[in-house]
Scaffold this motif. Structure first.
Motif, short mmCIF file in Angstrom:
data_model
loop_
_atom_site.label_atom_id
_atom_site.label_comp_id
_atom_site.label_asym_id
_atom_site.label_seq_id
_atom_site.Cartn_x
_atom_site.Cartn_y
_atom_site.Cartn_z
N LYS A 115 0.84 -1.22 0.00
CA LYS A 115 0.00 0.00 0.00
C LYS A 115 0.86 1.25 0.00
N ASP A 116 1.95 1.24 0.80
CA ASP A 116 2.83 2.41 0.87
C ASP A 116 3.52 2.69 -0.46
N LYS A 117 3.75 1.65 -1.24
CA LYS A 117 4.37 1.83 -2.56
C LYS A 117 3.41 2.43 -3.58
N GLY A 118 2.11 2.49 -3.22
CA GLY A 118 1.11 3.06 -4.14
C GLY A 118 0.50 2.04 -5.08
N ILE A 119 0.63 0.75 -4.75
CA ILE A 119 0.06 -0.30 -5.60
C ILE A 119 -1.45 -0.30 -5.41
N LYS A 120 -2.19 -0.42 -6.51
CA LYS A 120 -3.64 -0.37 -6.46
C LYS A 120 -4.22 -1.60 -5.79
N GLY A 121 -5.46 -1.44 -5.33
CA GLY A 121 -6.12 -2.54 -4.61
C GLY A 121 -6.33 -3.77 -5.47
N GLU A 122 -6.54 -3.55 -6.77
CA GLU A 122 -6.75 -4.69 -7.67
C GLU A 122 -5.51 -5.58 -7.74
N GLU A 123 -4.32 -4.97 -7.77
CA GLU A 123 -3.07 -5.72 -7.81
C GLU A 123 -2.81 -6.41 -6.48
N ILE A 124 -3.19 -5.77 -5.38
CA ILE A 124 -3.02 -6.41 -4.06
C ILE A 124 -3.88 -7.66 -3.96
N VAL A 125 -5.12 -7.57 -4.46
CA VAL A 125 -6.01 -8.74 -4.45
C VAL A 125 -5.43 -9.86 -5.31
N GLN A 126 -4.84 -9.53 -6.44
CA GLN A 126 -4.24 -10.53 -7.30
C GLN A 126 -3.06 -11.22 -6.62
N GLN A 127 -2.26 -10.45 -5.90
CA GLN A 127 -1.13 -11.04 -5.18
C GLN A 127 -1.60 -11.92 -4.02
N LEU A 128 -2.70 -11.52 -3.38
CA LEU A 128 -3.26 -12.36 -2.32
C LEU A 128 -3.73 -13.70 -2.87
N ILE A 129 -4.30 -13.68 -4.08
CA ILE A 129 -4.76 -14.93 -4.70
C ILE A 129 -3.57 -15.81 -5.05
N ILE A 147 -12.79 -13.66 -3.59
CA ILE A 147 -12.37 -12.48 -4.36
C ILE A 147 -13.23 -11.28 -3.99
N LYS A 148 -14.55 -11.49 -3.85
CA LYS A 148 -15.45 -10.40 -3.49
C LYS A 148 -15.11 -9.83 -2.12
N LYS A 149 -14.77 -10.70 -1.18
CA LYS A 149 -14.43 -10.26 0.18
C LYS A 149 -13.15 -9.43 0.18
N LYS A 150 -12.13 -9.88 -0.57
CA LYS A 150 -10.86 -9.16 -0.61
C LYS A 150 -10.97 -7.84 -1.37
N LYS A 151 -11.81 -7.82 -2.41
CA LYS A 151 -12.01 -6.57 -3.14
C LYS A 151 -12.68 -5.52 -2.27
N LYS A 152 -13.63 -5.96 -1.47
CA LYS A 152 -14.33 -5.02 -0.58
C LYS A 152 -13.35 -4.43 0.44
N LYS A 153 -12.35 -5.22 0.83
CA LYS A 153 -11.42 -4.77 1.87
C LYS A 153 -10.31 -3.89 1.31
N TYR A 154 -9.81 -4.20 0.12
CA TYR A 154 -8.61 -3.52 -0.37
C TYR A 154 -8.86 -2.59 -1.55
N GLU A 155 -9.95 -2.77 -2.27
CA GLU A 155 -10.22 -1.88 -3.40
C GLU A 155 -11.12 -0.74 -2.96
N ALA A 156 -10.66 0.49 -3.12
CA ALA A 156 -11.43 1.68 -2.74
C ALA A 156 -12.17 2.18 -3.98
N ILE A 157 -13.32 1.58 -4.28
CA ILE A 157 -14.10 1.93 -5.46
C ILE A 157 -15.41 2.56 -5.01
N ILE A 158 -15.74 3.71 -5.58
CA ILE A 158 -16.92 4.48 -5.19
C ILE A 158 -17.69 4.87 -6.45
N THR A 159 -19.01 4.71 -6.41
CA THR A 159 -19.87 5.13 -7.51
C THR A 159 -20.69 6.34 -7.07
#
Length: 497
Positions: A115-129, A147-159
């Motif tokens: 997170k400190d390196k500025g990696i997006k949440g989508e890439e963090i979820v991929q690395q977790l998988i 995948i849905k659970k990890k996206k909700k935790k690490y991806e900051a997506i707002i509509t």
């Protein structure tokens, strides 16, 4: 329709209405969580443990999905098309998977470093998988859930969506149900339908739901017709109404009237003098005048003390003291002027409010409203019996209450009073369903209740009273005519023998 008030000009849809502009009210959406905010430049917004600025949403269309990047900036999220031919490697069941906490190779420190390196949440979820030893052994449904659970935790997506009655009612019911008296969105929809809310109507509403019911009525009427809002206390609460972001033309048909003046309006003792400035307002003016007098006395004392000090001080110090006193006088003069302007502005607003109250009183005095909506925390019986006198015959009325016992009492009183037909006490039942391939079923968690509604129609009271009196006279006549006289006793003649 007669008595519907002034009709504003129709609102023509412009090409820019679907674009987000500075100062607009919008609703932020993430999964099933909503929050209403106003778009302002350089305003810090906190939503679901994420903070960001709303500057970049200006100019985009409603419904656009944004991603929170470093520095609190919102960037539009690009949709990535996944190839349909890709086959997932999945297991047959989850019986051999043990949740011992050792299946994930990445630690919390590693995730924080990413997170400190500025990696997006989508890439963090991929690395977790990729670093999960049990992911490939899970079933396809379990993988999607993971995948849905990890996206909700690490991806900051707002509509960002446009406010509407449904969205705001869902938001209030989920976040602050007490503010809207635990009114569920399906119950609100039933109220609008049973109350026949439509353009051109002249409606009366008494609600303590933060202005949500009022906003729903205004949205459905579309700026045509008039709404008279009765409010308790010092003024109406319209927090939810402001979230709709209605144009100013919608407010021209909105009137307000204090609830404590309704009895005088019904008795015919109401007058314009009753809406004169409240004692508290005059008291505030007196207080301000008193404060000014105190300031003047304190200024006089300061001047005296400055004069005494100047006599016993060298010339240089006297010059600095004169400059300080001049600055002090200038500052106090500005404060007096600002206070005077504030008092004048307050008096002007009070006069405008008084005019609007008189207009509302004139509309109520016509007693030809097209409907009545009551949704308050107060007992509905006395409210409804008083306000029904302002409604024209053959018009609907709807009363909402969180509990059914007050509405049962109201139902009984209305039956005794008369003047209403088609009384119905109802409760709606709502259950949400999960609709997914091969796993559609009712959701386990559902709402326990959304409140109760008492609805009916008004009828003319005079004819009803005449009919009842005729019926009573007819029944008494029938009793007199059909009553058989008592049999007379006949004397038997005595025989000589």
């Amino acid at each position: 329709m007669e008595g519907s008030g002034e009709q504003p000009s129709p609102q023509l849809s412009h090409a820019g209405d679907h674009l987000i502009r500075d100062g607009d009210f919008v609703v932020l959406k993430r999964e099933d969580v909503f929050k209403a905010v106003q778009v302002q430049r350089r305003k810090k917004v906190t939503f679901e443990k994420q903070w960001f600025y709303m500057d970049n949403v200006i100019g985009h269309s409603y419904g656009t999905t944004f991603e929170v990047t470093s520095g609190g900036s919102l960037q539009p999220k690009k949709k990535k098309e996944e190839p349909a031919s890709e086959t997932k490697e999945a297991g047959t069941d989850n019986r051999n998977i043990v949740d011992d906490g050792k299946s994930q190779k990445l630690t919390q420190d590693d995730i924080k470093a990413l997170k400190d390196k500025g990696i997006k949440g989508e890439e963090i979820v991929q690395q977790l998988i990729e670093n999960s030893t049990t992911f490939r052994d899970k079933t396809e449904f379990a993988q999607d859930k993971y995948i849905k659970k990890k996206k909700k935790k690490y991806e900051a997506i707002i509509t960002v969506v446009k406010p509407s009655t449904r969205i705001l009612s869902i938001m209030y019911y989920a976040r602050e149900p007490g503010k809207i008296n635990h009114m569920r969105y399906d119950t609100l929809a039933q109220m609008l339908t049973l109350g026949n809310i439509r353009a051109g109507n002249k409606m009366i509403v008494m609600e303590t739901c933060a202005g949500l019911v009022l906003g729903a009525m205004m949205e459905r009427m579309g700026g045509f017709g008039s709404i008279i809002q009765l409010y308790p206390g010092g003024g109406p609460v319209r927090a939810a109404t402001a979230c709709f972001g209605f144009p100013k033309s919608f407010l021209s048909g909105l009137y307000e009237f204090p609830l404590n003046k309704v009895d005088s309006l019904l008795n015919g003792t109401f007058s314009a003098e009753m809406l004169s400035s409240e004692p508290k307002d005059s008291a505030s003016v007196d207080e301000s005048n008193g404060a000014l007098e105190e300031k003047q006395t304190s200024e006089q004392e300061n001047e005296d003390s400055m004069a005494e000090a100047s006599e016993s001080s060298p010339p240089e110090e006297q010059g600095t003291m004169e400059i300080a006193s001049h600055n002090l006088e200038h500052k106090e003069l500005k404060e007096r002027e600002s206070k005077k302007d504030h008092i004048q502005e307050k008096q002007r607003k009070q006069e405008e409010q008084r005019k609007r109250h008189l207009e509302a009183a004139a509309l109520l005095s016509e007693r030809n409203a097209d409907g009545l909506i009551v949704a308050s925390r107060f007992h509905p019986t006395s409210l409804l019996l008083s306000l029904l006198d302002f409604v024209a015959p053959s018009r609907p009325f709807v009363v909402y209450c969180q509990y059914k016992e007050p509405l049962l009492e109201c139902y009984t009183k209305l039956r005794e009073r008369g003047g209403v037909i088609n009384l119905r006490l109802s409760e709606t039942w709502l259950r949400n369903y999960q609709v997914l391939p091969d796993r559609s079923h009712p959701k386990l968690l559902m709402s326990g209740g959304g409140g109760y509604l008492l609805s009916g129609f008004t009828v003319a009271m005079d004819n009803l009273k005449a009919d009842t009196s005729l019926k009573s006279n007819a029944s008494t006549l029938e009793s007199h005519t059909t009553e058989e006289p008592a049999a007379k006793k006949r004397k038997c003649p005595e025989s000589d023998s």
